[in-house]
Scaffold this active site. Structure first.
Site, mmCIF file in Angstrom:
data_model
loop_
_atom_site.group_PDB
_atom_site.id
_atom_site.type_symbol
_atom_site.label_atom_id
_atom_site.label_comp_id
_atom_site.label_asym_id
_atom_site.label_seq_id
_atom_site.Cartn_x
_atom_site.Cartn_y
_atom_site.Cartn_z
ATOM 1 N N GLY A 187 0.820 -1.210 0.000
ATOM 2 C CA GLY A 187 0.000 0.000 0.000
ATOM 3 C C GLY A 187 0.849 1.253 0.000
ATOM 4 N N GLY A 192 2.178 2.512 5.528
ATOM 5 C CA GLY A 192 3.322 1.647 5.811
ATOM 6 C C GLY A 192 4.031 2.039 7.097
ATOM 7 N N GLU A 209 5.639 -3.308 0.900
ATOM 8 C CA GLU A 209 5.648 -3.073 -0.544
ATOM 9 C C GLU A 209 4.887 -1.776 -0.788
ATOM 10 O OE1 GLU A 209 7.398 -4.670 -2.595
ATOM 11 O OE2 GLU A 209 7.989 -6.340 -1.310
ATOM 12 N N CYS A 243 1.391 0.625 -8.787
ATOM 13 C CA CYS A 243 2.459 1.187 -7.953
ATOM 14 C C CYS A 243 3.766 1.360 -8.713
ATOM 15 C CB CYS A 243 2.681 0.331 -6.710
ATOM 16 S SG CYS A 243 3.184 -1.377 -7.065
#
Length: 489
Positions: A187, A192, A209, A243
């Site tokens: 995310g 994070g 990630e 992403c």
């Protein structure tokens, strides 16, 4: 006791039975995960259509195929991955068994993302299962229809070992209060940090990630038509909600107009003159993200697109020209179909621009010069670097996927998933003999003992070379034996 506590406790209780350690069990669970994908293909496709306006074919191409490949690889390689791994020894331990033994960590929390809700949630689960862990899966509530399908997972997997917890922020927060043996989160960097903070309370290791602004430098000495074709595909796939999508372009002013023209041609070819009506052009996940993305364009000059419809969360493929580093669109990851072009004066200035910002998850460079590509590799840092294409590194299971710095920590895919979610246990098995060799380590510590310690500890023994030498010695001895027998005749 909350639902989240119950899920974690049940998973830990199941793990402690030891039933996930045999490889046959793990392979069976991986095969059942594949069966879930096969039997629920229609349900998954319908959910993805509702969440992200993806077609069934796009769901297969960008969600399912890679996941099936990961499962197939894990099943075929599991015995090799899980086997003891011999290491080189020193002379002091030459007669001992010295190896690394992968073992399960315990209970893994997997928090998925909404942009590729099947792939980025279940690929880590493949690694968790292969490594022999129990897992609690938390699908993103933002892709709510897909999360509903994920609730069916326990019907296919061991329902005690593999739990699914759906819900929103409060459920995620409650899960993060529990003790896990590893947390795998995909995310934003903002969330994070919260995950890492929660994990620190239990000293739980994490794989994050994340993302960030992945730059794309176009060298003027390249095939700009092909470069723009690949950039257009990478940027606007999934409506820019990827992403590792190119976040912005860096190029010299002399090629900016040509870049814009080529991207315009590609948009028309890929999505027609009416992307809004085109089946393979997606939608922004919700109105909150729609408003955030549209606000990023304030103050920038429009070159292509710009059309939008909030009621449908539709934003046309858009390009902004002559964007300044201080503009709003350059202050955060776009995560949408907006592509800014920032002018730089050649490779050196592009590298400086990249290095002055957070390390990206991916860095793209288009150039016909190997020297230019090597310079970009040697003078920058990123989770991955791809030359003359976009996104395709994600498809290679033998490449570790992950970020660096602000774009994440840890890595996965293939064997990297297995190792990331295993404890690589150091093992040394010594016999209770040859005690004379150990005298040099016992007091008193004399000069003579130090001399022997230097020889025994600092001389490394390469096992492969040692075996080769031993084989040669055996062959030589056998040959000598045969020759002697022949001469006696």
């Amino acid at each position: 006791m909350s639902r989240e506590q119950q899920a974690v406790q049940q998973a830990r209780k199941a793990f402690l039975t030891g039933r996930s350690k045999p490889l046959d069990y793990r392979i069976k669970q991986l095969q059942n995960l594949k069966r879930f994908i096969k039997e629920k293909t229609t349900d998954i496709a319908n959910a993805m259509r509702k969440d992200l306006h993806k077609t069934a074919n796009a769901t297969q191409l960008f969600e399912i195929l890679g996941l099936e490949g990961e499962i197939n690889l894990a099943v075929s390689k599991l015995a090799e991955w899980a086997a003891a791994r011999p290491v080189n020894k020193n002379l002091l331990t030459i007669a001992d068994d010295v190896y690394i033994q992968p073992e399960p960590l315990g209970v893994v929390l997997i928090i998925g993302a909404w942009n590729y809700p099947i792939a980025v949630t279940l690929q880590p689960l493949v690694g968790a299962i292969a490594a022999g862990n129990a897992a609690v899966v938390k699908p993103s509530e933002v892709s709510s229809h897909t999360a509903k399908v994920m609730e069916l997972l326990p019907l296919f997997l061991d329902p005690e070992m593999y739990q699914v917890v759906t819900g929103g922020v409060s459920e995620t927060q409650e899960l993060l209060k529990q003790r896990f043996d590893h947390i795998f989160y995909t995310g934003s960097s903002t969330v994070g940090k919260l995950v890492m903070e929660a994990a620190a309370r239990h000293l739980t290791p994490v794989t994050l990630e994340l993302g960030g602004k992945s730059p794309c430098y176009i060298d003027k000495n390249c095939d700009i038509r092909i470069a723009c074709r690949r950039i257009t595909w990478g940027k606007y796939m999934n409506c820019g909600q990827t992403c590792i999508a190119p976040d912005y372009i860096l190029c010299e002013s002399s090629i900016q107009d040509k870049v814009i023209n080529e991207i315009q041609k590609c948009i028309q070819e890929f999505y027609t003159n009416d992307p809004k009506s085109f089946a393979d052009y997606g939608r922004i996940i919700n109105q909150r993200h729609f408003k955030r993305i549209m606000a990023l364009t304030d103050g920038s000059t429009l070159a292509i697109g710009g059309d939008s419809d909030e009621s449908e969360c539709y934003i046309a493929p858009t390009v902004l020209r002559d964007v300044t580093p201080g503009s709003k669109v350059m202050q955060e990851e776009i995560f949408g179909p907006i592509l800014p072009i920032v002018i730089v004066n050649g490779l050196k200035e592009a590298i400086q621009f990249i290095n002055e910002r957070e390390k990206p998850l991916a860095l793209y460079i288009f150039s016909s010069s190997k020297k230019v590509i090597k310079q970009m590799i040697s003078e920058t840092s990123s989770g991955a670097l791809v030359a003359n294409d976009c996104l395709v590194h994600f498809t290679i299971s033998d490449l570790p996927f992950g970020g660096v710095g602000n774009s994440g920590t840890g890595r996965y895919h293939g064997k990297y998933s297995f190792d990331q979610l295993s404890h690589l246990r150091s093992c040394l098995i010594k016999k209770l003999n040859m005690e004379g060799v150990n005298q040099m380590r016992y007091p008193p510590h004399t000069t003579e003992k130090l001399r022997w310690a230097r020889v025994l500890l600092l001389k490394q023994v390469n096992l492969a070379r040692w075996r080769q030498v031993a084989q040669v010695a055996v062959i030589a001895a056998l040959a000598a034996f045969v020759v002697q027998r022949f001469l006696r005749r």
